[in-house]
Design an enzyme around this catalytic site. Structure first.
Site, PDB file in Angstrom:
ATOM      1  N   LYS A  10      89.730  13.806  31.990  1.00 59.14           N
ATOM      2  CA  LYS A  10      89.959  15.203  31.630  1.00 59.14           C
ATOM      3  C   LYS A  10      91.428  15.517  31.776  1.00 59.14           C
ATOM      4  CE  LYS A  10      88.769  19.907  33.129  1.00 59.14           C
ATOM      5  NZ  LYS A  10      87.976  20.722  34.076  1.00 59.14           N
ATOM      6  N   HIS A 193      98.971  15.297  32.117  1.00 64.64           N
ATOM      7  CA  HIS A 193      99.570  13.968  32.238  1.00 64.64           C
ATOM      8  C   HIS A 193      99.502  13.428  33.673  1.00 64.64           C
ATOM      9  CE1 HIS A 193     100.887  15.233  28.333  1.00 64.64           C
ATOM     10  NE2 HIS A 193     101.782  16.056  28.811  1.00 64.64           N
ATOM     11  N   ARG A 194      98.576  13.960  34.456  1.00 68.54           N
ATOM     12  CA  ARG A 194      98.384  13.554  35.854  1.00 68.54           C
ATOM     13  C   ARG A 194      99.594  13.878  36.744  1.00 68.54           C
ATOM     14  NH1 ARG A 194      94.107  13.715  33.951  1.00 68.54           N
ATOM     15  NH2 ARG A 194      92.411  12.189  34.121  1.00 68.54           N
ATOM     16  N   LEU A 195     100.416  14.820  36.314  1.00 65.42           N
ATOM     17  CA  LEU A 195     101.553  15.261  37.134  1.00 65.42           C
ATOM     18  C   LEU A 195     101.118  16.470  37.961  1.00 65.42           C
ATOM     19  CD1 LEU A 195     104.445  14.895  34.519  1.00 65.42           C
ATOM     20  CD2 LEU A 195     103.691  13.258  36.280  1.00 65.42           C
TER      21      LEU A 195
END
Length: 217
Positions: A10, A193-195
């Site tokens: 997600k 972006h998983r940041l």
């Protein structure tokens, strides 16, 4: 058998967590997030939290319980003192609480020291519970082995008959509340972006003040 979940993902993008926008006291941020989650997750148990303790075998054990009260003093939940978690807390009072709120894409991790609350406070909460739940507290010897589901229901009916004519049901001496006094609280906000945003509050022992920092995702 192998089941591949590598493509199950997600992209988080609903909110952000910036130092300029957050309070110095982590309890205020916790309260704000909980209230927001109530709005987006109507009719769900937003007070459900995972509790991790160190079991008697030295391995971490995690289960879900319900948060029933929180304040500057700490976070309160109720359970059987003789359960696995109760015995673990008796031996090692350091535990970890974890909340995950899918609707707002947030997670909170709390580390703290646990102790029993006062008996009169446990009594007060116990008497607020539905009568059926009060009886259930007498029925369950939590975490002990039982022969069958039928046995459990038989015990419930026996205790129900026992308390039928009583106006009030006493709280079992082995059932009550714990308070978790936090010394570390981490707030996680999902990002693209998983940041992800990660803000940690640590309590200083010398003056009980909270200091915060940002962690890499």
């Amino acid at each position: 058998m192998t089941f591949d979940l590598s493509n199950y993902r997600k992209n988080y993008k609903k909110n952000s967590l910036l130092e300029l926008d957050i309070p110095k006291n982590p309890l205020k941020l916790f309260h704000n997030w909980l209230e927001q989650e109530k709005i987006f997750s109507e009719n769900t148990e937003v007070n459900a939290m995972s509790i991790s303790t160190i079991g008697e075998d030295g391995c971490p054990e995690t289960r879900v319980v319900l948060l029933k009260e929180y304040s500057e003093k700490g976070f309160i939940f109720y359970t059987n003192y003789y359960s696995f978690k109760g015995r673990s807390i008796q031996k090692i009072p350091k535990i970890c609480l974890s909340f995950f709120w899918e609707k707002t894409e947030r997670q909170i991790i709390i580390k703290g020291i646990t102790s029993k609350i006062k008996k009169n406070k446990s009594d007060k909460y116990f008497y607020k519970r539905p009568k059926e739940n009060q009886i259930g507290s007498w029925v369950s010897r939590q975490s002990t082995k039982i022969p069958s589901k039928e046995y459990l229901l038989e015990q419930y009916n026996k205790w129900k008959d026992f308390f039928r004519k009583k106006k009030t049901i006493d709280r079992p001496f082995y059932w009550g509340g714990y308070i978790v006094k936090p010394y570390r609280m981490e707030f996680w906000q999902g990002q693209s972006h998983r940041l992800h945003d990660r803000i940690v509050y640590n309590k200083l022992e010398k003056n009980n003040k909270w200091i915060l920092c940002r962690l890499s995702p």
